[in-house]
Design a protein around this motif. Sequence first.
Motif, mmCIF file in Angstrom:
data_model
loop_
_atom_site.group_PDB
_atom_site.id
_atom_site.type_symbol
_atom_site.label_atom_id
_atom_site.label_comp_id
_atom_site.label_asym_id
_atom_site.label_seq_id
_atom_site.Cartn_x
_atom_site.Cartn_y
_atom_site.Cartn_z
ATOM 1 N N LEU A 1 0.816 -1.213 0.000
ATOM 2 C CA LEU A 1 0.000 0.000 0.000
ATOM 3 C C LEU A 1 0.849 1.263 0.000
ATOM 4 O O LEU A 1 0.610 2.206 0.750
ATOM 5 C CB LEU A 1 -0.965 0.006 1.193
ATOM 6 C CG LEU A 1 -1.971 -1.134 1.226
ATOM 7 C CD1 LEU A 1 -2.834 -1.049 2.458
ATOM 8 C CD2 LEU A 1 -2.844 -1.105 -0.017
ATOM 9 N N CYS A 2 1.852 1.238 -0.809
ATOM 10 C CA CYS A 2 2.728 2.393 -0.932
ATOM 11 C C CYS A 2 3.434 2.253 -2.264
ATOM 12 O O CYS A 2 3.690 1.139 -2.710
ATOM 13 C CB CYS A 2 3.732 2.422 0.209
ATOM 14 S SG CYS A 2 4.812 3.841 0.179
ATOM 15 N N ALA A 3 3.731 3.362 -2.906
ATOM 16 C CA ALA A 3 4.364 3.255 -4.214
ATOM 17 C C ALA A 3 5.872 3.308 -4.115
ATOM 18 O O ALA A 3 6.571 2.859 -5.018
ATOM 19 C CB ALA A 3 3.862 4.374 -5.116
ATOM 20 N N SER A 4 6.389 3.847 -3.033
ATOM 21 C CA SER A 4 7.791 4.237 -3.066
ATOM 22 C C SER A 4 8.692 3.565 -2.038
ATOM 23 O O SER A 4 9.895 3.500 -2.252
ATOM 24 C CB SER A 4 7.889 5.749 -2.870
ATOM 25 O OG SER A 4 7.296 6.117 -1.661
ATOM 26 N N LEU B 1 17.570 -0.203 6.227
ATOM 27 C CA LEU B 1 17.386 1.059 5.508
ATOM 28 C C LEU B 1 15.996 1.058 4.892
ATOM 29 O O LEU B 1 15.537 0.023 4.406
ATOM 30 C CB LEU B 1 18.410 1.196 4.388
ATOM 31 C CG LEU B 1 19.867 1.405 4.769
ATOM 32 C CD1 LEU B 1 20.733 1.155 3.561
ATOM 33 C CD2 LEU B 1 20.073 2.813 5.250
ATOM 34 N N VAL B 2 15.332 2.187 4.925
ATOM 35 C CA VAL B 2 14.067 2.308 4.207
ATOM 36 C C VAL B 2 14.227 3.427 3.182
ATOM 37 O O VAL B 2 14.378 4.588 3.535
ATOM 38 C CB VAL B 2 12.890 2.604 5.156
ATOM 39 C CG1 VAL B 2 11.608 2.737 4.357
ATOM 40 C CG2 VAL B 2 12.745 1.501 6.176
ATOM 41 N N TRP B 3 14.246 3.032 1.913
ATOM 42 C CA TRP B 3 14.402 3.993 0.827
ATOM 43 C C TRP B 3 13.047 4.515 0.399
ATOM 44 O O TRP B 3 12.072 3.774 0.367
ATOM 45 C CB TRP B 3 15.056 3.323 -0.384
ATOM 46 C CG TRP B 3 16.507 3.074 -0.245
ATOM 47 C CD1 TRP B 3 17.090 1.934 0.215
ATOM 48 C CD2 TRP B 3 17.571 3.961 -0.592
ATOM 49 N NE1 TRP B 3 18.446 2.064 0.188
ATOM 50 C CE2 TRP B 3 18.774 3.301 -0.305
ATOM 51 C CE3 TRP B 3 17.625 5.261 -1.112
ATOM 52 C CZ2 TRP B 3 20.010 3.879 -0.511
ATOM 53 C CZ3 TRP B 3 18.858 5.837 -1.326
ATOM 54 C CH2 TRP B 3 20.038 5.156 -1.030
ATOM 55 N N HIS B 4 13.012 5.780 0.037
ATOM 56 C CA HIS B 4 11.817 6.332 -0.587
ATOM 57 C C HIS B 4 12.172 6.708 -2.011
ATOM 58 O O HIS B 4 12.856 7.699 -2.239
ATOM 59 C CB HIS B 4 11.294 7.525 0.203
ATOM 60 C CG HIS B 4 10.653 7.105 1.477
ATOM 61 N ND1 HIS B 4 9.333 6.774 1.574
ATOM 62 C CD2 HIS B 4 11.181 6.887 2.697
ATOM 63 C CE1 HIS B 4 9.067 6.394 2.802
ATOM 64 N NE2 HIS B 4 10.178 6.448 3.506
ATOM 65 N N CYS C 1 17.304 10.086 0.740
ATOM 66 C CA CYS C 1 16.037 9.383 0.525
ATOM 67 C C CYS C 1 15.938 8.135 1.389
ATOM 68 O O CYS C 1 14.916 7.457 1.374
ATOM 69 C CB CYS C 1 15.897 8.969 -0.933
ATOM 70 S SG CYS C 1 15.891 10.346 -2.054
ATOM 71 N N ALA C 2 17.000 7.789 2.084
ATOM 72 C CA ALA C 2 16.984 6.560 2.888
ATOM 73 C C ALA C 2 16.928 6.909 4.369
ATOM 74 O O ALA C 2 17.640 7.798 4.830
ATOM 75 C CB ALA C 2 18.230 5.737 2.609
ATOM 76 N N HIS C 3 16.075 6.219 5.084
ATOM 77 C CA HIS C 3 16.039 6.347 6.537
ATOM 78 C C HIS C 3 16.756 5.153 7.139
ATOM 79 O O HIS C 3 16.495 4.020 6.752
ATOM 80 C CB HIS C 3 14.604 6.379 7.038
ATOM 81 C CG HIS C 3 13.904 7.636 6.713
ATOM 82 N ND1 HIS C 3 12.565 7.718 6.510
ATOM 83 C CD2 HIS C 3 14.389 8.881 6.540
ATOM 84 C CE1 HIS C 3 12.242 8.951 6.226
ATOM 85 N NE2 HIS C 3 13.323 9.679 6.230
ATOM 86 N N VAL C 4 17.652 5.445 8.048
ATOM 87 C CA VAL C 4 18.405 4.359 8.674
ATOM 88 C C VAL C 4 17.712 3.977 9.969
ATOM 89 O O VAL C 4 17.452 4.826 10.816
ATOM 90 C CB VAL C 4 19.848 4.808 8.956
ATOM 91 C CG1 VAL C 4 20.617 3.681 9.612
ATOM 92 C CG2 VAL C 4 20.519 5.248 7.691
ATOM 93 N N LEU C 5 17.379 2.710 10.105
ATOM 94 C CA LEU C 5 16.791 2.216 11.341
ATOM 95 C C LEU C 5 17.797 1.264 11.971
ATOM 96 O O LEU C 5 18.169 0.271 11.359
ATOM 97 C CB LEU C 5 15.490 1.464 11.071
ATOM 98 C CG LEU C 5 14.403 2.188 10.288
ATOM 99 C CD1 LEU C 5 13.249 1.247 10.011
ATOM 100 C CD2 LEU C 5 13.911 3.394 11.052
ATOM 101 N N SER C 6 18.245 1.577 13.155
ATOM 102 C CA SER C 6 19.165 0.642 13.797
ATOM 103 C C SER C 6 18.889 0.599 15.284
ATOM 104 O O SER C 6 18.364 1.541 15.863
ATOM 105 C CB SER C 6 20.616 1.053 13.528
ATOM 106 O OG SER C 6 20.877 2.283 14.144
ATOM 107 N N HIS C 7 19.258 -0.501 15.868
ATOM 108 C CA HIS C 7 19.048 -0.713 17.303
ATOM 109 C C HIS C 7 20.285 -1.440 17.790
ATOM 110 O O HIS C 7 20.745 -2.358 17.119
ATOM 111 C CB HIS C 7 17.784 -1.567 17.511
ATOM 112 C CG HIS C 7 17.326 -1.599 18.925
ATOM 113 N ND1 HIS C 7 17.715 -2.569 19.805
ATOM 114 C CD2 HIS C 7 16.511 -0.762 19.606
ATOM 115 C CE1 HIS C 7 17.153 -2.326 20.981
ATOM 116 N NE2 HIS C 7 16.422 -1.248 20.880
#
Lengths: 587, 519
Positions: free
Chosen positions: B200-203, B214-217, B231-237
């Motif tokens: 449910l998302c195009a990007s 990483l979540v790229w848009h 354009c990339a969000h870095v998710l780390s824990h």
Amino acid sequence: SGDVKRVTQIGRSRFMDTLVICWRAAASIAWAVLLLPPSTAIFVFLSKFSVLHPIQTISECFSMLTSATAIFSFILLCGVIIMVGFLNFEYYTVIPTIACSKIALFGQLLHPRQLVNSLVHCIMGMIVAWCSAVTIGFRYETLGHPCAQTDGYHQMCLNEYHLILLLGGAFVGFSHSLLGVIHNMNYVSFHTVQQYKYLRFKGCLPLVVRCSATQALYSVRNFIVVYYFLGNSAHPLDSIAGLLDLSLLYHLWISATFLLFTWYIMLLLFRIFLTEGYSFPVQSSFTEDADHCLPKVLTEKQPMLLKFLALQDLALLSQHSPLRRCEVFSLSQPGGHPHNWNAISKECLSLLADLTQRLVAYHDTVATNGRAKSLSSGKDFMSPRPTAFMKTPASVFARSIAGGQQSPLTAPFTPDLDSPFMSPALRRLAAPVEQGSPWYGTVQSPHIMRRVPKLWSTSTEASSQALFADSQAHIWALEGLSYLVQASFSEDQFGVVQTTLPSILSCMLVLQEAVDRHFKLPHASSKPVRSTSSMGDSTYKTLRFALRATLKTAIYRITTTFGDHLNAVQLSAEHQKRLQQFLEYKE
Amino acid sequence: MCSLALFPPPLPYGQTTVCESNNELLSGSSTEDQLKQDFSPPSLSFPRESLKLHSRTENSSKAAFLDHSETLWMRSAAAWRDGGLTGLLNEITNSHPHVPKWLSMSSGCILALLRWVSSFHGSLFPHLTLSSEDMIAEFSQVLNWSDCVVRAFAWHPHTDKFAVALLDDSIKIYNPKSATTPTLKHRLQRNVAVVQWKPLCASALAVGCQNCLLVWHVDPCSLSTRPSAGCAHVLSHPGHAPVTSIAWSPSGSLLLSASPMDTAMMVWDVAAESCVPLQRVGGGGVTFLSWSPDGSHVLASTPSALFRVWETRMWTCERWPCIKGRCQSGCWSPDGSRLLFTVQGETVIYALTFTNTPAVPSGTSKGPHAAVVVADLSETTFNTPDGDIVVGGEIQSLAWDPRGERLAVLLKGDPRAADRSPIIAVFKTRVRPIFELLPCGFVQGEPGAEPRLMQFHPNFRHGALLTVCWSSGRITHVPFYFLSASIPRLGPSGSPTLPHVQERPADFANQSLFTELIS
């Protein structure tokens, strides 16, 4: 008399719902009190622990825990916990108050209500410190101790070790209360992941331990500095050498950790209990229960938490339970009107429309501000704006009473932003105020900016946060609506959703446009720094991103479900075009 | 029960599988034989030589430079930064003449103690001693991941575009409707283990890699071929690396990630960049995740002989201990009622049935009590004109097409034996009214090319489309043309075209391998 009866009925069911909240708060306090004995036992063990005599430590702990003073101080601790729980209940909010400028934050800190809070925390900190002093025993036990004077008299002297512990407790309590305002610790956020209370508590426990230990470390450091500079130098402890006593530092730290740990546990339990999902009936066969049902509770403004719980329930039922969805789509008997669906969709749409209006108004003000700059560039910005100054703290006070009394959904803003939401006529009247409003400084040319005191400047990021402070409600409204519309494709037997589909779609598309425009503003799309090691919940800082993502997903959910059928829905040409973008997955 | 014996024999040497039509797999001698279709996704090839690879890692370049003119403090600080506590202790122990003897002695002792403890920990969970690259290779769904040119592949759930992660740590996005192929590169995007598009998302494209998520848009309307790192969000824990598996919720709201190093599975709220760790003791990590298409359950396997099935409403889990090895792969039926999984060291496919409806409050619903063996894929010898061919053995991964009619099974083969190369076996399946499994055939590529990775197209109109990434760096698409036997599609496309399916009088086609008994 019918009206009176009706009013009492509404009052009764409202009272019943409010009772749920009180009951949850009470349960959280009870659990916190139940958890006190183990945490106290651990504290006693850690405070008395000595590496050289481990067995002696254990026997001392046992004798300590069974003594009369221990039981008395334990009762005191229980009282403190109940008091903290009560304060949590009194001061909590589901919509955070966001200070857009330093001065607004200052106003929050100096608010009488906050001062009372700080004072009470100070006193409770001192009580806990007394309890820990008694528990640790040894040189900390009493406030006075007999000391021999030169002329042979025996006289009571001040035991500074006891005093420093008490003052330390008061300081930690006070700084806890201050940090509570700065980090919005009274903000109760809802989780996206539903979990059972026990599992959630277990998952958060390591964080609480870490937070209380580190926060205690910082507080003790600050306290030592304050004590060194403000203390009377006649005392032996008020010297660098006297304060660098490792055992003293350890005891100060461990008692501060104990204090913060019990309070944080209380806060954690309070949050977990309050935000637990609550299932409202969608409809009831008895008229007296009608006010207790979901469509009715949704439209209520007070208390805010109840509205949030209802919205959360709506989002969950639309996603997970076909039976309850069926009730939403059902027709009334007799009459055959879709009252449930109408009430729910109307409330959700009005919430969304409200946000759209707010965003448009904000955007317009920013645009006018840009124009105003060129007109008034010759003016002197150094002179303080009396109107703004008078206005700021006053409005802060009015707002921070909010807890439950006011309707924050319409005005959750700091005063600097009040102007965007006035009617245009009012705004014209208040023009000078607007020019002098703190965030006006941020759009000035650099050399003027430099002269504007830092205190006044508002970060656009914070004002953007304030704009979306209550967006959790909008997120649920979007989720609820979109899941219900998706389910209606196969479950809605009477076609009740079809009639509102055009308004739902246009409402979402208008909001989408407003949100897109808002994110084009400077700083609106910059990610805030997240502090992980704090008990303050910083969820509100990213609510606008969550709203943007949810909105897009909600529109996509409807377009993927209905596909080309949407071409038959009556929409304006512009919206039709926008929808086509979604149908082709180009947004 | 020896199911593979009922399969039609593998193709003779030089023949490749082109498609399934009229209930039989058609073959051709080259890829140009592809049937003309109205939808043909690009068949790509990434020769190994065309990729610019990193010749050496960052650590190994250190030795090429002259140094050691720094003070001990500087060196210690650098060691602390690069190698943490063990690095610091190592540095102190090794710089013998510069530090007091007692210090180097004691740090040497601590180092030895640490090593002993970690080796003890490692003996409990042997996978913890692997390097992160080996760990990804061990737990990846891709066969022989470390040597693979195409390391990950993902179809977009709603459109015809797909993302390909390559050996040089770049990701390319192909869209048949667009001339631009964006290439995604990021400083932190190393050793990509898995990619998945957000539903449910195009990007949004989530990428699990060595150190983070990483979540790229990727704006579908943008003409840029190199989207910036912004354009990339870095998710780390902390402690949650390397990420070997990710799974988006079918509603697109949550993202799950798993790491064999971390016993907690992370539930990310991507927009808010916040995560909730779901911690369970036992297992020593989480290796593979699969979210059921209806969103109600998640399969989470661990490096030990144990896997869990989570229900996603209150996030509680059922423990499923295995007898022999860890759960290697799994897939869900489209309605989320049935889970097929395979266990390392065994050559069978198991099935679990979940009957709880979402209306029943969780806790009262009873899951299944035991898994049922539905297919046996143990080694079978086929007599072909080219000689005997042995097929069967351990299973690398499973893929079920979105309509629940074709099940593809990637068999590992044996790298030491020449006649037992990896192969894809395809079953015909039926979920309703009873679960059935029938043989379909083997999918083979060009001579010498081994299948490494496979995925079904999420919305292929004429049946199922299996995309296979080969060891040669080629990506091909094998369509299975059939009419959906289950419920007629209610979709806006209207009634399906007339079938030209004739029942083939072959003996194996009608032979059922597994039929559920209705009690």
